[in-house]
Design an enzyme around this catalytic site. Structure first.
Site, PDB file in Angstrom:
ATOM      1  N   LYS A  57     -55.897  71.111  -8.873  1.00 61.62           N
ATOM      2  CA  LYS A  57     -54.587  70.492  -8.695  1.00 61.62           C
ATOM      3  C   LYS A  57     -53.552  71.514  -8.208  1.00 61.62           C
ATOM      4  O   LYS A  57     -52.896  71.299  -7.201  1.00 61.62           O
ATOM      5  CB  LYS A  57     -54.144  69.834 -10.000  1.00 61.62           C
ATOM      6  CG  LYS A  57     -55.149  68.770 -10.475  1.00 61.62           C
ATOM      7  CD  LYS A  57     -54.758  68.160 -11.793  1.00 61.62           C
ATOM      8  CE  LYS A  57     -55.861  67.311 -12.394  1.00 61.62           C
ATOM      9  NZ  LYS A  57     -56.191  66.119 -11.607  1.00 61.62           N
TER      10      LYS A  57
ATOM     11  N   ASP B  63     -54.362  72.192 -22.575  1.00 64.28           N
ATOM     12  CA  ASP B  63     -54.994  71.818 -21.314  1.00 64.28           C
ATOM     13  C   ASP B  63     -53.880  71.732 -20.286  1.00 64.28           C
ATOM     14  O   ASP B  63     -53.068  70.807 -20.297  1.00 64.28           O
ATOM     15  CB  ASP B  63     -55.700  70.467 -21.478  1.00 64.28           C
ATOM     16  CG  ASP B  63     -56.277  69.935 -20.166  1.00 64.28           C
ATOM     17  OD1 ASP B  63     -56.131  70.612 -19.126  1.00 64.28           O
ATOM     18  OD2 ASP B  63     -56.866  68.832 -20.188  1.00 64.28           O
TER      19      ASP B  63
ATOM     20  N   TRP C 279     -56.652  62.105 -21.313  1.00 60.95           N
ATOM     21  CA  TRP C 279     -57.363  63.383 -21.360  1.00 60.95           C
ATOM     22  C   TRP C 279     -57.293  64.007 -22.749  1.00 60.95           C
ATOM     23  O   TRP C 279     -58.266  64.626 -23.203  1.00 60.95           O
ATOM     24  CB  TRP C 279     -56.827  64.333 -20.280  1.00 60.95           C
ATOM     25  CG  TRP C 279     -56.953  63.733 -18.923  1.00 60.95           C
ATOM     26  CD1 TRP C 279     -55.946  63.378 -18.067  1.00 60.95           C
ATOM     27  CD2 TRP C 279     -58.173  63.361 -18.250  1.00 60.95           C
ATOM     28  NE1 TRP C 279     -56.466  62.812 -16.924  1.00 60.95           N
ATOM     29  CE2 TRP C 279     -57.810  62.789 -17.005  1.00 60.95           C
ATOM     30  CE3 TRP C 279     -59.527  63.456 -18.591  1.00 60.95           C
ATOM     31  CZ2 TRP C 279     -58.766  62.317 -16.096  1.00 60.95           C
ATOM     32  CZ3 TRP C 279     -60.477  62.981 -17.687  1.00 60.95           C
ATOM     33  CH2 TRP C 279     -60.086  62.429 -16.466  1.00 60.95           C
TER      34      TRP C 279
END
Length: 360
Positions: free
Chosen positions: A196, A172, A102
């Site tokens: 999440k 992030d 990511w």
């Protein structure tokens, strides 16, 4: 109805209590005679939902007053572009610390916008570790330093965040926000997809320091400019109202658990249950992450062969465990144990892992 042991990496488990609350209000929210999905986003009833979600998030994370809280769409993937578009000026470089797929994707988008550099990377060791603070190359003149706080695919997590002094730290936090106490003032901007730890997919939270808004150029597309959302309280266009409603419900659930510190203690307990099985297996289960970089959210491991892993996953599925396959890019096994995954599910998985080793 028997609930599955849900270890999906995302969209992930939601608290049962939250789902039951939403079910009870699905047809008639607050006496309106409508579902919250049917309310106008300009209505008084929805405005209260929107405001409460922001207030709860501010309270739980201790967000200072000089930060905006935004609810946007597009997931963390859109933030990979919005961050450099808004914050990366001419004559400066954006510094990316690479700890997994990511952070690589975030860098790929920033390269399209302006100058970038890589301040550290653990790719040489298959992203098994988080680089040490002393190994980070931060010049002090960068536009910002970007990190991914938790790496879902590789099962690593920053245990301490780097000190970047005057350079804004951007994170992030899609996969570990709200999982442990956090000093928001250490960051210039935090972004997180909700699916999440915060709620369902479709909502992305952005926490941005107010002074950074002035960096955005006037010629940015309207919807890609943080100022648009800050000025309109995230109501410039129709927001994902049902997602924000559920996000607020999840935040209320966290508050009832005793807040982020209490949730963090539960997360540590859940992770220890699984890491202890791995460490005490004599190499039968092999953890991917180096011990000092292990994630409390994603426990990644391998068995001796692909055939044995397939057998493990097939028997686990038969036993009611969902989502234990590792990411398609690296294979293996992964248990995602976000906030809403109960301790009992981790205890059940621990017991299954012990039995599987004994029988195989």
């Amino acid at each position: 109805m028997k609930r599955a042991y849900n270890f999906n990496a995302g969209p992930a488990a939601l608290p049962l209590e939250v789902l039951q609350e939403a079910k009870a209000e699905l047809l008639d929210f607050g006496g309106t005679g409508m579902s919250v999905m049917e309310l106008s986003h300009r209505s008084r009833e929805y405005d209260a939902v929107h405001a409460q979600a922001e207030q709860l998030l501010r309270k739980l994370l201790g967000i200072p007053d000089d930060f905006h809280v935004l609810f946007v769409q597009g997931g963390a993937s859109l933030q990979f572009s919005m961050v450099p578009l808004n914050l990366l000026g001419e004559g400066q470089a954006a510094n990316y610390i690479l700890t997994g797929s990511w952070s690589e994707k975030a860098l790929q988008e920033a390269v399209k916008v302006g100058e970038t550099k890589v301040g550290a990377s653990s790719k040489d060791q298959q992203y098994r570790y988080i680089p040490a603070a002393a190994d980070l190359e931060i010049g002090g003149d960068e536009a910002y330093v970007h990190i991914t706080s938790n790496n879902t695919i590789y099962g690593t997590q920053w245990q301490q965040f780097p000190q970047t002094e005057e350079v804004p730290l951007i994170a992030d936090m899609s996969s570990d926000i709200l999982s442990k106490p956090l000093d928001v003032s250490q960051f210039g901007l935090i972004y997180a997809g909700a699916q999440k730890n915060l709620g369902p997919s479709g909502v992305t939270v952005v926490i941005i320091r107010r002074d950074l808004l002035s960096r955005a150029k006037d010629d940015l597309p309207t919807m890609l400019n943080y100022n648009t959302h800050a000025k309109a309280r995230s109501l410039y266009n129709t927001p994902p109202t049902f997602g924000i409603y559920l996000l607020g419900k999840v935040l209320g659930w966290v508050e009832r658990q005793g807040g982020v510190a209490a949730v963090a203690r539960q997360n540590e307990l859940k992770a220890k249950l699984l890491y202890d099985v791995i460490d005490e297996s004599g190499g039968y289960y092999k953890g991917h992450a180096e011990p000092e970089s292990r994630s409390l959210m994603n426990v990644t491991f391998n068995l001796a062969s692909e055939e044995l892993e397939k057998k493990f996953l097939a028997e686990a599925k038969e036993a009611g465990f969902v989502g234990l396959a590792g990411h398609r890019s690296i294979g293996g096994c992964r248990a995602s144990i976000y906030n809403a995954v109960p301790v009992e599910a981790c205890q059940a998985l621990r017991d299954f892992m012990i039995r599987f080793k004994e029988h195989n």
